[in-house]
Structure formats: structure tokens, C-alpha cells
Design a protein around this motif. Structure first.
Motif, PDB file in Angstrom:
ATOM      1  N   ALA A   1     -68.192  69.044 -77.926  1.00 21.75           N
ATOM      2  CA  ALA A   1     -67.058  68.659 -77.082  1.00 21.75           C
ATOM      3  C   ALA A   1     -66.185  67.607 -77.755  1.00 21.75           C
ATOM      4  O   ALA A   1     -66.671  66.715 -78.442  1.00 21.75           O
ATOM      5  CB  ALA A   1     -67.563  68.120 -75.750  1.00 21.75           C
ATOM      6  N   SER A   2     -64.891  67.737 -77.536  1.00 19.55           N
ATOM      7  CA  SER A   2     -63.944  66.704 -77.941  1.00 19.55           C
ATOM      8  C   SER A   2     -63.769  65.741 -76.776  1.00 19.55           C
ATOM      9  O   SER A   2     -63.821  66.140 -75.607  1.00 19.55           O
ATOM     10  CB  SER A   2     -62.595  67.325 -78.298  1.00 19.55           C
ATOM     11  OG  SER A   2     -62.717  68.134 -79.443  1.00 19.55           O
ATOM     12  N   VAL A   3     -63.566  64.467 -77.096  1.00 17.70           N
ATOM     13  CA  VAL A   3     -63.325  63.442 -76.075  1.00 17.70           C
ATOM     14  C   VAL A   3     -61.841  63.108 -76.111  1.00 17.70           C
ATOM     15  O   VAL A   3     -61.301  62.750 -77.157  1.00 17.70           O
ATOM     16  CB  VAL A   3     -64.156  62.168 -76.335  1.00 17.70           C
ATOM     17  CG1 VAL A   3     -63.892  61.130 -75.244  1.00 17.70           C
ATOM     18  CG2 VAL A   3     -65.635  62.497 -76.422  1.00 17.70           C
ATOM     19  N   VAL A   4     -61.188  63.257 -74.968  1.00 24.78           N
ATOM     20  CA  VAL A   4     -59.756  62.998 -74.851  1.00 24.78           C
ATOM     21  C   VAL A   4     -59.573  61.724 -74.029  1.00 24.78           C
ATOM     22  O   VAL A   4     -60.031  61.645 -72.886  1.00 24.78           O
ATOM     23  CB  VAL A   4     -59.044  64.185 -74.174  1.00 24.78           C
ATOM     24  CG1 VAL A   4     -57.550  63.899 -74.035  1.00 24.78           C
ATOM     25  CG2 VAL A   4     -59.285  65.474 -74.953  1.00 24.78           C
ATOM     26  N   HIS A   5     -58.930  60.726 -74.629  1.00 20.60           N
ATOM     27  CA  HIS A   5     -58.673  59.454 -73.953  1.00 20.60           C
ATOM     28  C   HIS A   5     -57.251  59.467 -73.401  1.00 20.60           C
ATOM     29  O   HIS A   5     -56.335  59.968 -74.062  1.00 20.60           O
ATOM     30  CB  HIS A   5     -58.831  58.285 -74.930  1.00 20.60           C
ATOM     31  CG  HIS A   5     -60.215  58.168 -75.486  1.00 20.60           C
ATOM     32  ND1 HIS A   5     -61.180  57.380 -74.899  1.00 20.60           N
ATOM     33  CD2 HIS A   5     -60.808  58.762 -76.555  1.00 20.60           C
ATOM     34  CE1 HIS A   5     -62.306  57.478 -75.593  1.00 20.60           C
ATOM     35  NE2 HIS A   5     -62.096  58.319 -76.603  1.00 20.60           N
ATOM     36  N   PHE A   6     -57.086  58.904 -72.206  1.00 18.26           N
ATOM     37  CA  PHE A   6     -55.759  58.870 -71.601  1.00 18.26           C
ATOM     38  C   PHE A   6     -55.545  57.559 -70.866  1.00 18.26           C
ATOM     39  O   PHE A   6     -56.486  56.791 -70.644  1.00 18.26           O
ATOM     40  CB  PHE A   6     -55.574  60.048 -70.624  1.00 18.26           C
ATOM     41  CG  PHE A   6     -56.429  59.995 -69.397  1.00 18.26           C
ATOM     42  CD1 PHE A   6     -55.999  59.340 -68.251  1.00 18.26           C
ATOM     43  CD2 PHE A   6     -57.675  60.597 -69.368  1.00 18.26           C
ATOM     44  CE1 PHE A   6     -56.790  59.287 -67.107  1.00 18.26           C
ATOM     45  CE2 PHE A   6     -58.475  60.561 -68.237  1.00 18.26           C
ATOM     46  CZ  PHE A   6     -58.027  59.898 -67.100  1.00 18.26           C
ATOM     47  N   GLU A   7     -54.297  57.314 -70.508  1.00 20.43           N
ATOM     48  CA  GLU A   7     -53.969  56.185 -69.659  1.00 20.43           C
ATOM     49  C   GLU A   7     -52.914  56.617 -68.655  1.00 20.43           C
ATOM     50  O   GLU A   7     -52.138  57.543 -68.900  1.00 20.43           O
ATOM     51  CB  GLU A   7     -53.515  54.973 -70.464  1.00 20.43           C
ATOM     52  CG  GLU A   7     -52.267  55.180 -71.276  1.00 20.43           C
ATOM     53  CD  GLU A   7     -51.933  53.991 -72.151  1.00 20.43           C
ATOM     54  OE1 GLU A   7     -52.852  53.295 -72.610  1.00 20.43           O
ATOM     55  OE2 GLU A   7     -50.736  53.780 -72.396  1.00 20.43           O
TER      56      GLU A   7
ATOM     57  N   THR B   1     -53.851  59.265 -75.394  1.00 21.44           N
ATOM     58  CA  THR B   1     -53.749  58.211 -76.398  1.00 21.44           C
ATOM     59  C   THR B   1     -54.613  58.455 -77.632  1.00 21.44           C
ATOM     60  O   THR B   1     -54.332  57.906 -78.695  1.00 21.44           O
ATOM     61  CB  THR B   1     -54.123  56.851 -75.789  1.00 21.44           C
ATOM     62  OG1 THR B   1     -55.455  56.929 -75.249  1.00 21.44           O
ATOM     63  CG2 THR B   1     -53.156  56.463 -74.689  1.00 21.44           C
ATOM     64  N   GLU B   2     -55.671  59.247 -77.469  1.00 19.93           N
ATOM     65  CA  GLU B   2     -56.577  59.484 -78.604  1.00 19.93           C
ATOM     66  C   GLU B   2     -57.413  60.726 -78.319  1.00 19.93           C
ATOM     67  O   GLU B   2     -57.750  61.000 -77.174  1.00 19.93           O
ATOM     68  CB  GLU B   2     -57.506  58.282 -78.780  1.00 19.93           C
ATOM     69  CG  GLU B   2     -58.476  58.400 -79.925  1.00 19.93           C
ATOM     70  CD  GLU B   2     -59.431  57.202 -80.018  1.00 19.93           C
ATOM     71  OE1 GLU B   2     -60.277  57.240 -80.908  1.00 19.93           O
ATOM     72  OE2 GLU B   2     -59.345  56.266 -79.197  1.00 19.93           O
ATOM     73  N   VAL B   3     -57.728  61.443 -79.374  1.00 23.76           N
ATOM     74  CA  VAL B   3     -58.624  62.592 -79.267  1.00 23.76           C
ATOM     75  C   VAL B   3     -59.698  62.443 -80.333  1.00 23.76           C
ATOM     76  O   VAL B   3     -59.384  62.303 -81.517  1.00 23.76           O
ATOM     77  CB  VAL B   3     -57.877  63.927 -79.456  1.00 23.76           C
ATOM     78  CG1 VAL B   3     -58.849  65.088 -79.448  1.00 23.76           C
ATOM     79  CG2 VAL B   3     -56.817  64.109 -78.385  1.00 23.76           C
TER      80      VAL B   3
ATOM     81  N   GLY C   1     -56.528  51.470 -65.771  1.00 23.43           N
ATOM     82  CA  GLY C   1     -55.689  52.662 -65.841  1.00 23.43           C
ATOM     83  C   GLY C   1     -56.099  53.600 -66.957  1.00 23.43           C
ATOM     84  O   GLY C   1     -55.447  54.617 -67.195  1.00 23.43           O
ATOM     85  N   ASP C   2     -57.195  53.281 -67.650  1.00 22.82           N
ATOM     86  CA  ASP C   2     -57.667  54.100 -68.765  1.00 22.82           C
ATOM     87  C   ASP C   2     -58.703  55.111 -68.280  1.00 22.82           C
ATOM     88  O   ASP C   2     -59.417  54.871 -67.310  1.00 22.82           O
ATOM     89  CB  ASP C   2     -58.312  53.225 -69.843  1.00 22.82           C
ATOM     90  CG  ASP C   2     -57.315  52.288 -70.501  1.00 22.82           C
ATOM     91  OD1 ASP C   2     -56.112  52.618 -70.526  1.00 22.82           O
ATOM     92  OD2 ASP C   2     -57.742  51.221 -70.965  1.00 22.82           O
ATOM     93  N   GLY C   3     -58.789  56.214 -69.002  1.00 22.59           N
ATOM     94  CA  GLY C   3     -59.780  57.213 -68.662  1.00 22.59           C
ATOM     95  C   GLY C   3     -60.069  58.121 -69.836  1.00 22.59           C
ATOM     96  O   GLY C   3     -59.530  57.945 -70.931  1.00 22.59           O
ATOM     97  N   ARG C   4     -60.937  59.107 -69.577  1.00 19.02           N
ATOM     98  CA  ARG C   4     -61.293  60.064 -70.611  1.00 19.02           C
ATOM     99  C   ARG C   4     -61.848  61.318 -69.961  1.00 19.02           C
ATOM    100  O   ARG C   4     -62.268  61.298 -68.802  1.00 19.02           O
ATOM    101  CB  ARG C   4     -62.298  59.492 -71.594  1.00 19.02           C
ATOM    102  CG  ARG C   4     -63.627  59.188 -70.976  1.00 19.02           C
ATOM    103  CD  ARG C   4     -64.580  58.503 -71.926  1.00 19.02           C
ATOM    104  NE  ARG C   4     -65.893  59.116 -71.740  1.00 19.02           N
ATOM    105  CZ  ARG C   4     -66.783  59.285 -72.672  1.00 19.02           C
ATOM    106  NH1 ARG C   4     -66.531  58.887 -73.891  1.00 19.02           N
ATOM    107  NH2 ARG C   4     -67.928  59.849 -72.424  1.00 19.02           N
ATOM    108  N   PHE C   5     -61.816  62.391 -70.710  1.00 13.75           N
ATOM    109  CA  PHE C   5     -62.481  63.618 -70.283  1.00 13.75           C
ATOM    110  C   PHE C   5     -62.928  64.373 -71.523  1.00 13.75           C
ATOM    111  O   PHE C   5     -62.503  64.082 -72.646  1.00 13.75           O
ATOM    112  CB  PHE C   5     -61.591  64.488 -69.383  1.00 13.75           C
ATOM    113  CG  PHE C   5     -60.311  64.983 -70.004  1.00 13.75           C
ATOM    114  CD1 PHE C   5     -60.263  66.166 -70.719  1.00 13.75           C
ATOM    115  CD2 PHE C   5     -59.135  64.270 -69.841  1.00 13.75           C
ATOM    116  CE1 PHE C   5     -59.082  66.633 -71.267  1.00 13.75           C
ATOM    117  CE2 PHE C   5     -57.940  64.725 -70.387  1.00 13.75           C
ATOM    118  CZ  PHE C   5     -57.921  65.913 -71.100  1.00 13.75           C
TER     119      PHE C   5
ATOM    120  N   VAL D   1     -57.575  71.379 -77.039  1.00 12.97           N
ATOM    121  CA  VAL D   1     -57.390  69.931 -77.143  1.00 12.97           C
ATOM    122  C   VAL D   1     -55.901  69.641 -76.990  1.00 12.97           C
ATOM    123  O   VAL D   1     -55.088  70.187 -77.725  1.00 12.97           O
ATOM    124  CB  VAL D   1     -57.910  69.402 -78.500  1.00 12.97           C
ATOM    125  CG1 VAL D   1     -57.613  67.926 -78.642  1.00 12.97           C
ATOM    126  CG2 VAL D   1     -59.396  69.672 -78.641  1.00 12.97           C
ATOM    127  N   PRO D   2     -55.523  68.795 -76.021  1.00  8.84           N
ATOM    128  CA  PRO D   2     -54.098  68.522 -75.832  1.00  8.84           C
ATOM    129  C   PRO D   2     -53.528  67.661 -76.952  1.00  8.84           C
ATOM    130  O   PRO D   2     -54.254  66.926 -77.623  1.00  8.84           O
ATOM    131  CB  PRO D   2     -54.065  67.767 -74.499  1.00  8.84           C
ATOM    132  CG  PRO D   2     -55.397  67.120 -74.408  1.00  8.84           C
ATOM    133  CD  PRO D   2     -56.355  68.065 -75.080  1.00  8.84           C
TER     134      PRO D   2
END
Length: 86
Positions: free
Chosen positions: A29-35, A10-12, A66-70, A76-77
Motif C-alpha cells: 500500500a501507498s500512504v497518501v498524506h493530506f491536509e 501533500t505527500e505520497v 487538519g492533517d490526515g492520511r489514507f 495514487v493521486p
């Protein structure tokens, strides 16, 4: 039959490409947000993330939302949906 897991990026937040990785890895590092679907085990979702994104560092997931991050230092996807077998 189980449905495949869908991970939606959802966001990088891009890291500082000028930060020295060996001295300031969190700055670089880049932070990648997902759901994904809520209610899954964090260990399960971590496995999905690591299977889809081998470069993922320290995946975190909130089973309520249901949200997360790595983090990632390499690739970077794209902001998109990704599917993996359960």
C-alpha cells in the motif's frame, strides 16, 4: 453559503510494488498524506476523502492540526489540491 472543502495532497509514500498484495497488503500500500481545514469532524472528512478518492483505505484525520492520511493499493493521486462540495 458553505465553502467547498479543499483537500490538499501533500505527500505520497509509495508502497513496494513487488510486495504480494494478498500476503503483505500493508507493504504494497501507498500512504497518501493530506491536509484540510482543522476543526472538522473526522467522520465528515472521511466522507470527503471517500467521495474524492474511491480507492482510499482507512482515512485518518486529526481535527486539531487538519492533517490526515489514507492508504491505497490502486491509484495514487497527484500531489495537488482537490475540491469537494460540503
Amino acid at each position: 453559503m458553505m465553502q467547498p472543502a479543499i483537500i490538499r495532497i501533500t505527500e505520497v509514500e509509495c508502497g513496494d510494488e513487488n510486495a504480494p498484495v494478498s500476503f503483505a497488503p500493508l507493504d504494497a500500500a501507498s500512504v497518501v498524506h493530506f491536509e484540510t481545514r482543522s476543526g472538522e469532524s473526522p467522520v465528515t472528512v472521511r466522507g470527503w476523502i471517500e467521495a474524492l478518492f474511491q480507492y482510499a483505505i482507512n482515512p485518518e484525520y486529526d481535527p486539531v492540526s487538519g492533517d490526515g492520511r489514507f492508504l491505497t493499493l490502486e491509484c495514487v493521486p497527484d500531489i495537488a489540491s482537490y475540491e469537494t462540495d460540503v
